[in-house]
Design a protein around this motif. Structure first.
Motif, PDB file in Angstrom:
ATOM      1  N   ASP A 190       3.674   5.034  11.233  1.00  0.00           N
ATOM      2  CA  ASP A 190       4.839   4.845  10.373  1.00  0.00           C
ATOM      3  C   ASP A 190       4.434   4.569   8.929  1.00  0.00           C
ATOM      4  OD1 ASP A 190       6.585   5.254  12.446  1.00  0.00           O
ATOM      5  OD2 ASP A 190       6.943   3.131  12.837  1.00  0.00           O
ATOM      6  N   THR A 191       3.422   3.738   8.753  1.00  0.00           N
ATOM      7  CA  THR A 191       2.986   3.385   7.403  1.00  0.00           C
ATOM      8  C   THR A 191       2.399   4.593   6.684  1.00  0.00           C
ATOM      9  OG1 THR A 191       2.520   1.142   8.174  1.00  0.00           O
ATOM     10  CG2 THR A 191       1.581   1.773   6.064  1.00  0.00           C
ATOM     11  N   TYR A 192       1.689   5.451   7.406  1.00  0.00           N
ATOM     12  CA  TYR A 192       1.148   6.663   6.792  1.00  0.00           C
ATOM     13  C   TYR A 192       2.263   7.573   6.270  1.00  0.00           C
ATOM     14  CZ  TYR A 192      -3.502   5.596   8.716  1.00  0.00           C
ATOM     15  OH  TYR A 192      -4.711   5.024   9.010  1.00  0.00           O
ATOM     16  N   VAL A 193       3.405   7.596   6.960  1.00  0.00           N
ATOM     17  CA  VAL A 193       4.535   8.388   6.476  1.00  0.00           C
ATOM     18  C   VAL A 193       4.975   7.879   5.105  1.00  0.00           C
ATOM     19  CG1 VAL A 193       6.949   9.020   6.871  1.00  0.00           C
ATOM     20  CG2 VAL A 193       5.334   9.036   8.763  1.00  0.00           C
ATOM     21  N   ARG A 194       5.094   6.556   4.974  1.00  0.00           N
ATOM     22  CA  ARG A 194       5.477   5.965   3.698  1.00  0.00           C
ATOM     23  C   ARG A 194       4.448   6.289   2.617  1.00  0.00           C
ATOM     24  NH1 ARG A 194      10.118   4.840   2.137  1.00  0.00           N
ATOM     25  NH2 ARG A 194      10.558   3.639   4.022  1.00  0.00           N
ATOM     26  N   ALA A 195       3.174   6.220   2.970  1.00  0.00           N
ATOM     27  CA  ALA A 195       2.130   6.555   2.007  1.00  0.00           C
ATOM     28  C   ALA A 195       2.252   8.003   1.551  1.00  0.00           C
ATOM     29  CB  ALA A 195       0.751   6.303   2.621  1.00  0.00           C
ATOM     30  N   LEU A 196       2.551   8.890   2.495  1.00  0.00           N
ATOM     31  CA  LEU A 196       2.666  10.309   2.168  1.00  0.00           C
ATOM     32  C   LEU A 196       3.871  10.572   1.269  1.00  0.00           C
ATOM     33  CD1 LEU A 196       1.102  12.899   2.822  1.00  0.00           C
ATOM     34  CD2 LEU A 196       2.683  13.296   4.695  1.00  0.00           C
ATOM     35  N   GLN A 197       4.974   9.855   1.496  1.00  0.00           N
ATOM     36  CA  GLN A 197       6.137  10.001   0.636  1.00  0.00           C
ATOM     37  C   GLN A 197       5.809   9.593  -0.801  1.00  0.00           C
ATOM     38  OE1 GLN A 197       8.848   7.660   3.153  1.00  0.00           O
ATOM     39  NE2 GLN A 197      10.231   9.419   3.105  1.00  0.00           N
ATOM     40  N   ALA A 198       5.081   8.488  -0.951  1.00  0.00           N
ATOM     41  CA  ALA A 198       4.721   8.035  -2.292  1.00  0.00           C
ATOM     42  C   ALA A 198       3.760   9.011  -2.965  1.00  0.00           C
ATOM     43  CB  ALA A 198       4.100   6.636  -2.225  1.00  0.00           C
ATOM     44  N   ALA A 199       2.816   9.554  -2.199  1.00  0.00           N
ATOM     45  CA  ALA A 199       1.891  10.541  -2.771  1.00  0.00           C
ATOM     46  C   ALA A 199       2.637  11.788  -3.217  1.00  0.00           C
ATOM     47  CB  ALA A 199       0.811  10.902  -1.750  1.00  0.00           C
ATOM     48  N   ALA A 200       3.668  12.183  -2.448  1.00  0.00           N
ATOM     49  CA  ALA A 200       4.481  13.333  -2.838  1.00  0.00           C
ATOM     50  C   ALA A 200       5.231  13.046  -4.127  1.00  0.00           C
ATOM     51  CB  ALA A 200       5.457  13.697  -1.722  1.00  0.00           C
ATOM     52  N   GLU A 201       5.731  11.820  -4.272  1.00  0.00           N
ATOM     53  CA  GLU A 201       6.439  11.439  -5.492  1.00  0.00           C
ATOM     54  C   GLU A 201       5.510  11.525  -6.705  1.00  0.00           C
ATOM     55  OE1 GLU A 201       9.843  10.371  -7.556  1.00  0.00           O
ATOM     56  OE2 GLU A 201       9.631  10.793  -5.420  1.00  0.00           O
ATOM     57  N   ALA A 202       4.222  11.166  -6.493  1.00  0.00           N
ATOM     58  CA  ALA A 202       3.237  11.260  -7.564  1.00  0.00           C
ATOM     59  C   ALA A 202       2.674  12.669  -7.706  1.00  0.00           C
ATOM     60  CB  ALA A 202       2.092  10.286  -7.297  1.00  0.00           C
ATOM     61  N   ASP A 203       2.976  13.548  -6.744  1.00  0.00           N
ATOM     62  CA  ASP A 203       2.441  14.910  -6.704  1.00  0.00           C
ATOM     63  C   ASP A 203       0.912  14.890  -6.745  1.00  0.00           C
ATOM     64  OD1 ASP A 203       2.665  17.640  -6.451  1.00  0.00           O
ATOM     65  OD2 ASP A 203       2.865  18.019  -8.600  1.00  0.00           O
ATOM     66  N   ASP A 204       0.317  13.927  -6.011  1.00  0.00           N
ATOM     67  CA  ASP A 204      -1.142  13.782  -5.944  1.00  0.00           C
ATOM     68  C   ASP A 204      -1.612  14.423  -4.640  1.00  0.00           C
ATOM     69  OD1 ASP A 204      -3.808  12.875  -5.627  1.00  0.00           O
ATOM     70  OD2 ASP A 204      -3.389  11.118  -6.869  1.00  0.00           O
ATOM     71  N   THR A 205      -2.023  15.674  -4.718  1.00  0.00           N
ATOM     72  CA  THR A 205      -2.366  16.411  -3.494  1.00  0.00           C
ATOM     73  C   THR A 205      -3.645  15.895  -2.845  1.00  0.00           C
ATOM     74  OG1 THR A 205      -3.524  18.103  -4.794  1.00  0.00           O
ATOM     75  CG2 THR A 205      -1.207  18.488  -4.296  1.00  0.00           C
ATOM     76  N   LEU A 206      -4.589  15.383  -3.632  1.00  0.00           N
ATOM     77  CA  LEU A 206      -5.831  14.881  -3.039  1.00  0.00           C
ATOM     78  C   LEU A 206      -5.565  13.603  -2.252  1.00  0.00           C
ATOM     79  CD1 LEU A 206      -8.654  16.066  -3.085  1.00  0.00           C
ATOM     80  CD2 LEU A 206      -9.266  14.402  -4.842  1.00  0.00           C
ATOM     81  N   LEU A 207      -4.755  12.724  -2.807  1.00  0.00           N
ATOM     82  CA  LEU A 207      -4.382  11.518  -2.073  1.00  0.00           C
ATOM     83  C   LEU A 207      -3.560  11.889  -0.846  1.00  0.00           C
ATOM     84  CD1 LEU A 207      -4.495   8.479  -1.932  1.00  0.00           C
ATOM     85  CD2 LEU A 207      -2.600   8.356  -3.566  1.00  0.00           C
ATOM     86  N   GLY A 208      -2.702  12.896  -0.989  1.00  0.00           N
ATOM     87  CA  GLY A 208      -1.952  13.380   0.167  1.00  0.00           C
ATOM     88  C   GLY A 208      -2.870  13.910   1.247  1.00  0.00           C
ATOM     89  N   SER A 209      -3.925  14.595   0.853  1.00  0.00           N
ATOM     90  CA  SER A 209      -4.901  15.108   1.810  1.00  0.00           C
ATOM     91  C   SER A 209      -5.576  13.961   2.562  1.00  0.00           C
ATOM     92  CB  SER A 209      -5.949  15.954   1.083  1.00  0.00           C
ATOM     93  OG  SER A 209      -6.986  16.340   1.965  1.00  0.00           O
ATOM     94  N   ALA A 210      -5.939  12.912   1.822  1.00  0.00           N
ATOM     95  CA  ALA A 210      -6.591  11.765   2.459  1.00  0.00           C
ATOM     96  C   ALA A 210      -5.664  11.099   3.462  1.00  0.00           C
ATOM     97  CB  ALA A 210      -7.026  10.761   1.385  1.00  0.00           C
ATOM     98  N   ILE A 211      -4.393  10.975   3.114  1.00  0.00           N
ATOM     99  CA  ILE A 211      -3.429  10.352   4.026  1.00  0.00           C
ATOM    100  C   ILE A 211      -3.251  11.214   5.271  1.00  0.00           C
ATOM    101  CG2 ILE A 211      -1.028   9.630   4.293  1.00  0.00           C
ATOM    102  CD1 ILE A 211      -1.107   9.124   1.180  1.00  0.00           C
ATOM    103  N   LEU A 212      -3.103  12.520   5.084  1.00  0.00           N
ATOM    104  CA  LEU A 212      -2.947  13.417   6.227  1.00  0.00           C
ATOM    105  C   LEU A 212      -4.165  13.368   7.144  1.00  0.00           C
ATOM    106  CD1 LEU A 212      -1.268  16.428   4.418  1.00  0.00           C
ATOM    107  CD2 LEU A 212      -0.318  15.212   6.385  1.00  0.00           C
ATOM    108  N   ALA A 213      -5.360  13.306   6.571  1.00  0.00           N
ATOM    109  CA  ALA A 213      -6.565  13.205   7.397  1.00  0.00           C
ATOM    110  C   ALA A 213      -6.559  11.913   8.203  1.00  0.00           C
ATOM    111  CB  ALA A 213      -7.811  13.290   6.521  1.00  0.00           C
ATOM    112  N   HIS A 214      -6.087  10.819   7.590  1.00  0.00           N
ATOM    113  CA  HIS A 214      -5.991   9.567   8.337  1.00  0.00           C
ATOM    114  C   HIS A 214      -4.987   9.680   9.482  1.00  0.00           C
ATOM    115  CE1 HIS A 214      -8.265   7.533   5.110  1.00  0.00           C
ATOM    116  NE2 HIS A 214      -8.465   6.593   6.008  1.00  0.00           N
ATOM    117  N   THR A 215      -3.909  10.437   9.267  1.00  0.00           N
ATOM    118  CA  THR A 215      -2.952  10.593  10.364  1.00  0.00           C
ATOM    119  C   THR A 215      -3.561  11.347  11.540  1.00  0.00           C
ATOM    120  OG1 THR A 215      -1.972  12.720   9.659  1.00  0.00           O
ATOM    121  CG2 THR A 215      -1.065  10.713   8.668  1.00  0.00           C
ATOM    122  N   ALA A 216      -4.582  12.159  11.280  1.00  0.00           N
ATOM    123  CA  ALA A 216      -5.225  12.907  12.368  1.00  0.00           C
ATOM    124  C   ALA A 216      -5.953  11.978  13.328  1.00  0.00           C
ATOM    125  CB  ALA A 216      -6.193  13.936  11.790  1.00  0.00           C
ATOM    126  N   PHE A 217      -6.389  10.803  12.843  1.00  0.00           N
ATOM    127  CA  PHE A 217      -7.055   9.861  13.729  1.00  0.00           C
ATOM    128  C   PHE A 217      -6.147   9.427  14.875  1.00  0.00           C
ATOM    129  CE2 PHE A 217      -9.919   8.706  10.038  1.00  0.00           C
ATOM    130  CZ  PHE A 217     -11.103   9.076  10.663  1.00  0.00           C
TER     131      PHE A 217
END
Length: 424
Positions: free
Chosen positions: A200-227
């Motif tokens: 759930d927390t990763y979803v919130r992180a991804l929403q904030a990264a989308a708001e910042a349009d930071d694709t590298l941070l978004g990539s890091a969050i998505l990789a963490h969700t893969a765990f």
């Protein structure tokens, strides 16, 4: 608030800009995507109809940019939008690759208030990011049960400030908020072993990264969700999320370390899903990427990876592949090279060395390494490290009658260790 006549502000802006129909606006947005570096937006007439409805959803960052560009750089408030942070974006509002079953916003999520904002000074984003950076450094030594509430409260503050900032300050704040939420998710998953809360927390992180349009941070969050699915043995979902993480990384400027880390994450998931040979291939590729280097530097927030951490991934993968002698050699080298403040990782390495010893039926040596891991965990608690010790103890069942195994039980179930484990 519902609007009986729909989003009249957006309708008026559309007509004023010369787009008589909703389809004409959709076509204009799709044409603008490549010119703005946003790729294929694939906006449908149904999407535009939803934006002009009584309850228009808050557009994602890339849609916002295209709308402002096509409609004369009007603000989102002027176009009739108000952020509705308390809900997950509807499917049409989510970029391809983000519909990955990551989870839904639940009670553990941090409710973000709506509002037009704009009454905080520009310095608020830098001040907020300064605290986020301090948390980044504290994470490695502070107990997770103490760190987690602090990070969560900091994230609550960031979510509240989002409705009170605009322009560059809002983007910078969103980026720091995404990092803070990512840290909260990391603590929940790796330190507290609560994958449901972490998802759930990763979803919130991804929403904030989308708001910042930071694709590298978004990539890091998505990789963490893969765990999350990877550790649960759900290989297809883990692979899908890693494909998404790599797609987002390609849109940014990833360093060699970042690309190698993506390999390492996928290798960890493959190992957990019972495919250590595939994982070793990924590890070898990661080593080659690190050796070759790259033109971009790693982001400041990526402080969890480097050559030593890659070697620790490798040692665990060799262990799961049954290469006990190679695993021991790799892990001993990692143990010697770990920095002094890497207590959490040290506990994991000690546990893996114990497992390698069990694989070679060196029972006394296994108990010695496991005892050292327990000692490290008494200083710096790490649930992932404790999982390693428990796995080792389970594998020692055939030797229950040996004094060294009994001594390990005494260490694991002494008063202090037992009460501490139950508290955590």
């Amino acid at each position: 608030m519902p609007r009986p006549n729909g989003n009249t502000a957006l309708k008026a802006a559309r007509v004023a800009a010369g787009y008589a129909t909703q389809q004409a606006l959709a076509d204009a947005l799709n044409s603008a995507g490549p010119r703005l570096g946003l790729g294929d937006l694939d906006v449908s007439i149904r999407q535009v109809r939803r934006w002009e409805s009584e309850k228009p959803p808050w557009p994602q960052a890339h849609y916002q940019r295209a709308l402002r560009h096509v409609l004369g750089n009007m603000t989102m408030a002027e176009l009739g939008f108000s952020p509705s942070w308390g809900s997950v974006p509807a499917p049409e509002d989510v970029p391809r690759g983000m519909l990955l079953g990551i989870g839904a916003i639940g009670p553990a999520q941090l409710p973000l208030p709506s509002g037009s904002g704009g009454f905080q000074p520009e310095s608020v984003a830098a001040d907020y990011a300064l605290v986020t950076g301090s948390h980044r450094r504290l994470y490695w030594t502070v107990q997770p049960t103490q760190m987690h509430p602090t990070v969560i409260e900091h994230t609550r503050l960031g979510t509240a400030l989002m409705s009170e900032t605009t322009g560059p300050a809002r983007i910078a704040l969103a980026r720091a908020l995404a990092e803070s939420a990512l840290m909260a998710g990391r603590i929940e998953f790796f330190d507290l072993r609560d994958p449901v809360a972490a998802a759930d927390t990763y979803v919130r992180a991804l929403q904030a990264a989308a708001e910042a349009d930071d694709t590298l941070l978004g990539s890091a969050i998505l990789a963490h969700t893969a765990f999350v699915p990877g550790w649960a043995g759900d290989r297809p979902t883990a692979q899908e999320r890693m494909r998404a993480a790599r797609a987002y990384a390609r849109r940014g400027r990833p360093s060699a370390e970042f690309l190698a880390w993506l390999d390492a994450v996928e290798a960890e998931c493959e190992t957990r899903c019972g495919h250590p040979r595939t994982a070793l291939t990924l590890i070898r590729h990661a080593e080659e990427v690190l050796a070759e280097g790259g033109e971009f530097a790693s982001p400041e927030w990526m402080d969890w990876f480097g050559p030593v951490r890659l070697a620790s991934f490798k040692g665990n993968t060799q262990l799961k592949a049954g290469q006990f002698d190679r695993a021991r050699e790799t892990l001993l080298r990692v143990l010697a090279e770990l920095p002094a403040d890497a207590g959490k990782q040290r506990a994991v390495i000690l546990g893996d060395l114990a497992a390698a010893a069990v694989g070679e039926q060196r029972v006394e040596e296994a108990c010695e390494w496991a005892g050292k891991a327990l000692g490290q965990l008494s200083v710096t608690w790490y649930a992932t490290g404790m999982d390693r010790v428990r796995d080792v103890r389970q594998s020692l069942q055939p030797w229950n009658e040996l004094p060294c195994v009994a001594a390990l039980d005494d260490a694991m179930f002494g008063w202090r260790a037992t009460v501490s484990a139950l508290q955590r």
